[in-house]
Design an enzyme around this catalytic site. Structure first.
Site, short mmCIF file in Angstrom:
data_model
loop_
_atom_site.label_atom_id
_atom_site.label_comp_id
_atom_site.label_asym_id
_atom_site.label_seq_id
_atom_site.Cartn_x
_atom_site.Cartn_y
_atom_site.Cartn_z
N ARG A 1 0.86 -1.19 0.00
CA ARG A 1 0.00 0.00 0.00
C ARG A 1 0.90 1.23 0.00
O ARG A 1 2.11 1.13 0.13
CB ARG A 1 -0.95 -0.02 1.20
CG ARG A 1 -0.24 -0.44 2.49
CD ARG A 1 -0.79 0.19 3.70
NE ARG A 1 -0.67 1.63 3.62
CZ ARG A 1 0.47 2.30 3.80
NH1 ARG A 1 1.60 1.70 4.07
NH2 ARG A 1 0.48 3.61 3.73
N GLY A 2 0.25 2.40 -0.15
CA GLY A 2 1.03 3.63 -0.28
C GLY A 2 1.25 3.89 -1.77
O GLY A 2 1.61 2.97 -2.52
N ALA A 3 1.02 5.14 -2.17
CA ALA A 3 0.98 5.45 -3.60
C ALA A 3 2.24 5.03 -4.38
O ALA A 3 2.14 4.32 -5.39
CB ALA A 3 0.70 6.95 -3.76
N GLN B 1 -3.25 2.83 9.60
CA GLN B 1 -1.91 2.92 9.01
C GLN B 1 -0.93 3.63 9.95
O GLN B 1 0.28 3.53 9.79
CB GLN B 1 -1.96 3.66 7.67
CG GLN B 1 -2.50 2.86 6.52
CD GLN B 1 -3.98 3.02 6.32
OE1 GLN B 1 -4.72 3.34 7.27
NE2 GLN B 1 -4.45 2.84 5.11
N ASP C 1 -1.63 10.94 -2.43
CA ASP C 1 -1.93 9.89 -3.42
C ASP C 1 -2.13 10.47 -4.81
O ASP C 1 -2.04 9.75 -5.81
CB ASP C 1 -3.17 9.10 -2.99
CG ASP C 1 -2.83 8.29 -1.76
OD1 ASP C 1 -2.92 8.83 -0.63
OD2 ASP C 1 -2.41 7.13 -1.91
N ASN D 1 -5.23 12.79 -0.23
CA ASN D 1 -4.48 11.88 0.66
C ASN D 1 -5.49 11.14 1.53
O ASN D 1 -6.71 11.33 1.41
CB ASN D 1 -3.47 12.68 1.51
CG ASN D 1 -2.49 11.78 2.24
OD1 ASN D 1 -1.90 10.87 1.64
ND2 ASN D 1 -2.30 11.99 3.52
O1 MRU Z 1 -4.76 3.41 1.52
P1 MRU Z 1 -3.27 3.55 1.63
O2 MRU Z 1 -2.71 3.01 2.90
O3 MRU Z 1 -2.56 3.02 0.40
O4 MRU Z 1 -3.05 5.11 1.65
C1 MRU Z 1 -1.76 5.63 1.74
C2 MRU Z 1 -1.74 7.11 1.89
O5 MRU Z 1 -2.75 7.76 1.89
C3 MRU Z 1 -0.40 7.76 1.95
O6 MRU Z 1 -0.44 8.90 2.74
C4 MRU Z 1 -0.03 8.15 0.51
O7 MRU Z 1 -0.05 7.04 -0.33
C5 MRU Z 1 1.28 8.81 0.42
S1 MRU Z 1 2.53 7.65 0.81
C6 MRU Z 1 4.01 7.95 0.36
#
Ligand code: MRU
Length: 348
Positions: A53-55, A203, A243, A253
């Protein structure tokens, strides 16, 4: 970054040289376990179920997903199917579509016999680019936050609030919002991080796990506590990831980011957003045009009396963002500034 003293990345080739080893983030913080993705189905499932997970990380996983698909079947039809499958997994983080599109387009004119090798090389190059971008974000963000600390005029720890997990777990290494904090800590600036729990998926626990592993002092708080802390003067700066950040500087985000930005604005606390250019979507005009992922009601647990609405992201208008921290330095969250910093991404 290191796990138990061992340099570790969130995604890397398995010992067999073709499987893709990732950290199963659904097991953290209780257990650190890696799983190996062996086909495009595995890659798509890992993204959808948030094993990864995470963009930035889901972008690189998608690029490896294309490579796994090409290893099994390098035809045009297989490439098209892999692309469609991967981009359908999660709609909001633009890095995913960006990476899958880049891989697909790079392979189109490559003979099928060479596609798998080319796709692996490309995925690995994207991973390295992400590490480099995050390292630079760390440097630029650390300079900015050091200024905030020095303005405070004391040797007391800089108190920073963050939301969700935008650390190394959300990228290949370093992280976006947490990269400047690691940098500051390594440079000897005393820090304390307020970590939003980030319901419903928590998270924030991943963030606390990472920070603790690196020795950065932190405290997890309930999502609704940030406003109180800001009003009491207990937060010197907020920093979050993104994101998708669009042409007018609006930032999408994790759900709850907007409320933190509103509180920060009201309390005069600077609100920074850290992102690599793979998160920029300058083709989209405003945050209102970003598709917001709706996730399963089951993320709320099974004790609910009524119906659930579970949007996973929200949009913070550019006017509430003090600055964007990118691999090209600090950028004002406005169309002209973004176009100046990233002319190759701006609409002609
Ligand atoms: O749903 P997730 O856990 O994938 O969401 C992640 C986020 O919202 C992070 O803040 C975003 O991806 C930036 S991470 C470098």
């Amino acid at each position: 970054m290191k796990v138990d003293g061992k340099p570790t990345r969130t995604i890397e080739l398995d010992a067999d040289g073709w499987g893709v080893s990732v950290i199963d983030q659904t097991r953290l913080p209780e257990r650190y376990e890696r799983v190996v993705l062996r086909d495009v189905e595995d890659a798509a499932r890992a993204i959808r179920t948030m094993i990864v997970r995470g963009a930035p990380l889901i972008g690189v996983t998608a690029a490896y997903g294309i490579a796994l698909a090409m290893r099994a079947d390098a035809t045009d039809a297989s490439l098209a199917r892999a692309f469609d499958k991967l981009v359908a997994t999660r709609p909001t983080a633009v890095n995913l579509r960006w990476a899958a599109t880049r891989a697909r387009d790079a392979l189109r004119d490559v003979p099928p016999s060479m596609r798998a090798e080319r796709a692996y090389d490309l995925a690995s190059a994207m991973a390295e680019e992400d590490v480099d971008a995050c390292r630079r974000i760390g440097e630029a963000g650390a300079r900015l936050l050091r200024e905030v600390w020095e303005r405070g005029g004391t040797r007391e720890p800089l108190r920073v609030l963050t939301h969700c997990n935008a650390g190394w777990l959300a990228t290949v290494d370093w992280g976006t919002a947490l990269a400047p904090l690691y940098r500051l800590h390594d440079d000897g600036v005393p820090l304390h991080v307020w970590v939003d729990e980030t319901r419903p998926r928590n998270q924030g626990y991943l963030t606390a796990w990472e920070l603790e592993k690196h020795g950065v002092p932190c405290t997890v708080i309930a999502d609704n506590a940030g406003g109180l802390l800001m009003r009491r003067g207990e937060v010197d700066a907020c920093i979050v990831g993104s994101d998708r950040t669009v042409r007018n500087g609006d930032v999408c985000n994790k759900i709850g980011t907007y409320l933190k930005a509103l509180a920060a604005h009201d309390c005069g606390v600077p609100f920074y957003v850290a992102l690599p250019s793979s998160t920029l979507d300058l083709a989209t005009a405003s945050g209102d045009d970003i598709p917001i992922e709706e996730r399963a009601a089951s993320e709320f647990g099974d004790r609910l009396p009524g119906r659930v609405h579970n949007p996973a992201f929200d949009v913070t208008p550019a006017r509430l963002v003090t600055a964007l921290v990118t691999e090209r330095g600090v950028v004002h969250p406005r169309e002209e500034s973004l176009a100046r910093a990233f002319p190759e991404l701006a609409l002609q």
